[in-house]
Design a protein around this motif. Structure first.
Motif, PDB file in Angstrom:
ATOM      1  N   ILE A 251       6.563  -0.642   7.436  1.00  0.00           N
ATOM      2  CA  ILE A 251       6.010   0.665   7.067  1.00  0.00           C
ATOM      3  C   ILE A 251       7.171   1.569   6.702  1.00  0.00           C
ATOM      4  CG2 ILE A 251       3.915   0.495   8.459  1.00  0.00           C
ATOM      5  CD1 ILE A 251       5.334   2.245  10.568  1.00  0.00           C
ATOM      6  N   GLY A 252       6.888   2.562   5.876  1.00  0.00           N
ATOM      7  CA  GLY A 252       7.921   3.519   5.486  1.00  0.00           C
ATOM      8  C   GLY A 252       7.339   4.902   5.334  1.00  0.00           C
ATOM      9  N   TYR A 253       8.202   5.896   5.544  1.00  0.00           N
ATOM     10  CA  TYR A 253       7.788   7.283   5.374  1.00  0.00           C
ATOM     11  C   TYR A 253       8.940   8.052   4.744  1.00  0.00           C
ATOM     12  CZ  TYR A 253       5.874  11.886   6.232  1.00  0.00           C
ATOM     13  OH  TYR A 253       5.381  13.150   6.070  1.00  0.00           O
ATOM     14  N   LYS A 254       8.661   8.725   3.642  1.00  0.00           N
ATOM     15  CA  LYS A 254       9.674   9.515   2.935  1.00  0.00           C
ATOM     16  C   LYS A 254       9.703  10.914   3.552  1.00  0.00           C
ATOM     17  CE  LYS A 254      11.250  10.573  -1.694  1.00  0.00           C
ATOM     18  NZ  LYS A 254      11.049  10.314  -3.107  1.00  0.00           N
ATOM     19  N   VAL A 255      10.728  11.172   4.357  1.00  0.00           N
ATOM     20  CA  VAL A 255      10.859  12.444   5.069  1.00  0.00           C
ATOM     21  C   VAL A 255      11.222  13.562   4.102  1.00  0.00           C
ATOM     22  CG1 VAL A 255      12.092  13.652   6.927  1.00  0.00           C
ATOM     23  CG2 VAL A 255      11.550  11.220   7.151  1.00  0.00           C
ATOM     24  N   ALA A 256      12.154  13.268   3.198  1.00  0.00           N
ATOM     25  CA  ALA A 256      12.598  14.224   2.178  1.00  0.00           C
ATOM     26  C   ALA A 256      13.005  13.414   0.953  1.00  0.00           C
ATOM     27  CB  ALA A 256      13.773  15.054   2.700  1.00  0.00           C
ATOM     28  N   ASN A 257      13.422  14.094  -0.130  1.00  0.00           N
ATOM     29  CA  ASN A 257      13.795  13.376  -1.353  1.00  0.00           C
ATOM     30  C   ASN A 257      14.876  12.325  -1.126  1.00  0.00           C
ATOM     31  OD1 ASN A 257      11.967  14.553  -3.033  1.00  0.00           O
ATOM     32  ND2 ASN A 257      13.350  16.168  -3.724  1.00  0.00           N
ATOM     33  N   ASN A 258      15.776  12.569  -0.186  1.00  0.00           N
ATOM     34  CA  ASN A 258      16.876  11.628   0.018  1.00  0.00           C
ATOM     35  C   ASN A 258      16.899  11.013   1.418  1.00  0.00           C
ATOM     36  OD1 ASN A 258      17.570  13.944   1.341  1.00  0.00           O
ATOM     37  ND2 ASN A 258      19.619  14.127   0.451  1.00  0.00           N
ATOM     38  N   ILE A 259      15.825  11.145   2.183  1.00  0.00           N
ATOM     39  CA  ILE A 259      15.757  10.567   3.531  1.00  0.00           C
ATOM     40  C   ILE A 259      14.468   9.761   3.685  1.00  0.00           C
ATOM     41  CG2 ILE A 259      15.700  11.034   6.007  1.00  0.00           C
ATOM     42  CD1 ILE A 259      17.148  13.675   5.410  1.00  0.00           C
ATOM     43  N   ASN A 260      14.626   8.504   4.037  1.00  0.00           N
ATOM     44  CA  ASN A 260      13.487   7.617   4.285  1.00  0.00           C
ATOM     45  C   ASN A 260      13.583   7.027   5.685  1.00  0.00           C
ATOM     46  OD1 ASN A 260      12.112   7.632   1.720  1.00  0.00           O
ATOM     47  ND2 ASN A 260      13.863   6.503   0.932  1.00  0.00           N
TER      48      ASN A 260
ATOM     49  N   TYR B  64       0.861  -1.174   0.000  1.00  0.00           N
ATOM     50  CA  TYR B  64       0.000   0.000   0.000  1.00  0.00           C
ATOM     51  C   TYR B  64       0.901   1.229   0.000  1.00  0.00           C
ATOM     52  CZ  TYR B  64      -3.139   3.658   1.596  1.00  0.00           C
ATOM     53  OH  TYR B  64      -3.864   4.823   1.698  1.00  0.00           O
ATOM     54  N   GLN B  65       0.556   2.226  -0.805  1.00  0.00           N
ATOM     55  CA  GLN B  65       1.325   3.462  -0.823  1.00  0.00           C
ATOM     56  C   GLN B  65       0.383   4.635  -1.057  1.00  0.00           C
ATOM     57  OE1 GLN B  65       4.784   3.426  -3.293  1.00  0.00           O
ATOM     58  NE2 GLN B  65       5.333   5.514  -2.784  1.00  0.00           N
TER      59      GLN B  65
ATOM     60  N   PHE C 145       3.770   7.865   2.530  1.00  0.00           N
ATOM     61  CA  PHE C 145       3.630   6.687   3.394  1.00  0.00           C
ATOM     62  C   PHE C 145       3.530   5.401   2.559  1.00  0.00           C
ATOM     63  CE2 PHE C 145       0.867   3.591   5.485  1.00  0.00           C
ATOM     64  CZ  PHE C 145       1.570   3.387   6.664  1.00  0.00           C
ATOM     65  N   SER C 146       4.155   4.338   3.044  1.00  0.00           N
ATOM     66  CA  SER C 146       4.022   3.025   2.400  1.00  0.00           C
ATOM     67  C   SER C 146       3.963   1.944   3.475  1.00  0.00           C
ATOM     68  CB  SER C 146       5.202   2.759   1.459  1.00  0.00           C
ATOM     69  OG  SER C 146       6.404   2.683   2.196  1.00  0.00           O
ATOM     70  N   ALA C 147       3.345   0.825   3.129  1.00  0.00           N
ATOM     71  CA  ALA C 147       3.261  -0.322   4.043  1.00  0.00           C
ATOM     72  C   ALA C 147       3.188  -1.599   3.213  1.00  0.00           C
ATOM     73  CB  ALA C 147       2.025  -0.207   4.935  1.00  0.00           C
ATOM     74  N   ASN C 148       3.690  -2.672   3.795  1.00  0.00           N
ATOM     75  CA  ASN C 148       3.504  -3.972   3.156  1.00  0.00           C
ATOM     76  C   ASN C 148       3.463  -5.064   4.200  1.00  0.00           C
ATOM     77  OD1 ASN C 148       5.981  -5.575   3.381  1.00  0.00           O
ATOM     78  ND2 ASN C 148       6.939  -4.003   2.137  1.00  0.00           N
ATOM     79  N   VAL C 149       2.783  -6.130   3.844  1.00  0.00           N
ATOM     80  CA  VAL C 149       2.705  -7.313   4.693  1.00  0.00           C
ATOM     81  C   VAL C 149       2.929  -8.538   3.805  1.00  0.00           C
ATOM     82  CG1 VAL C 149       0.177  -7.522   4.538  1.00  0.00           C
ATOM     83  CG2 VAL C 149       1.387  -8.518   6.469  1.00  0.00           C
TER      84      VAL C 149
END
Length: 142
Positions: free
Chosen positions: A90-99, A51-52, A56-60
């Motif tokens: 889960i993931g979150y893209k804080v900035a273009n080069n920071i996750n 899911y994205q 924000f992104s998530a996967n199971v």
């Protein structure tokens, strides 16, 4: 793999030349690289739901582990079902080069897994991780 009680010395397990780390067989490393060799082999049935939305992104990913050959406890044949592992991230893209990303895994082992890997199938078995990825762009053609 090979049956535990067949007396055969021929091993039919697939063996990758190099470690695949977490790409296959779950994140918890129950069947990491070659630790299943000289055993019953492994079948890993799995699928991933992703899911994205925005940053924000998530996967199971559930893994259904099964032995590729027969498992015995003495003369009693046991189930081929080794257990189920659930991997979640889960993931979150804080900035273009920071996750930022985090994950959690849980293993639901069976009696057959207990025979192969020893230990206690009823003990809680979880794993979690947190990661910050910084990918700077050092050189540019522009």
């Amino acid at each position: 793999g090979k049956d535990m009680n067949d007396g055969s010395t021929k091993i039919k397990s697939f063996n990758p030349l190099y470690g695949t780390n977490h790409k296959f067989n779950g994140w918890m490393d129950y069947f990491y690289v070659g630790n299943h060799l000289n055993s019953v082999g492994l079948t890993d049935l799995y699928f991933t739901l992703n899911y994205q939305k925005g940053k924000f992104s998530a996967n199971v990913t559930p893994h259904f582990f099964k032995s590729a050959a027969d498992i015995y406890a003495g003369i009693n044949k046991k189930s081929a079902n080794l257990g189920t592992e659930i991997d979640f991230s889960i993931g979150y893209k804080v900035a273009n080069n920071i996750n930022f990303s985090a994950g959690f895994s849980k293993m639901y082992a069976t009696e057959s897994m207990e025979i192969l890997k020893l230990g206690d199938k009823d003990e809680p078995n979880t794993w979690s991780w947190v990661m910050v990825t910084f990918s700077p762009k050092l050189f540019s053609s522009k």
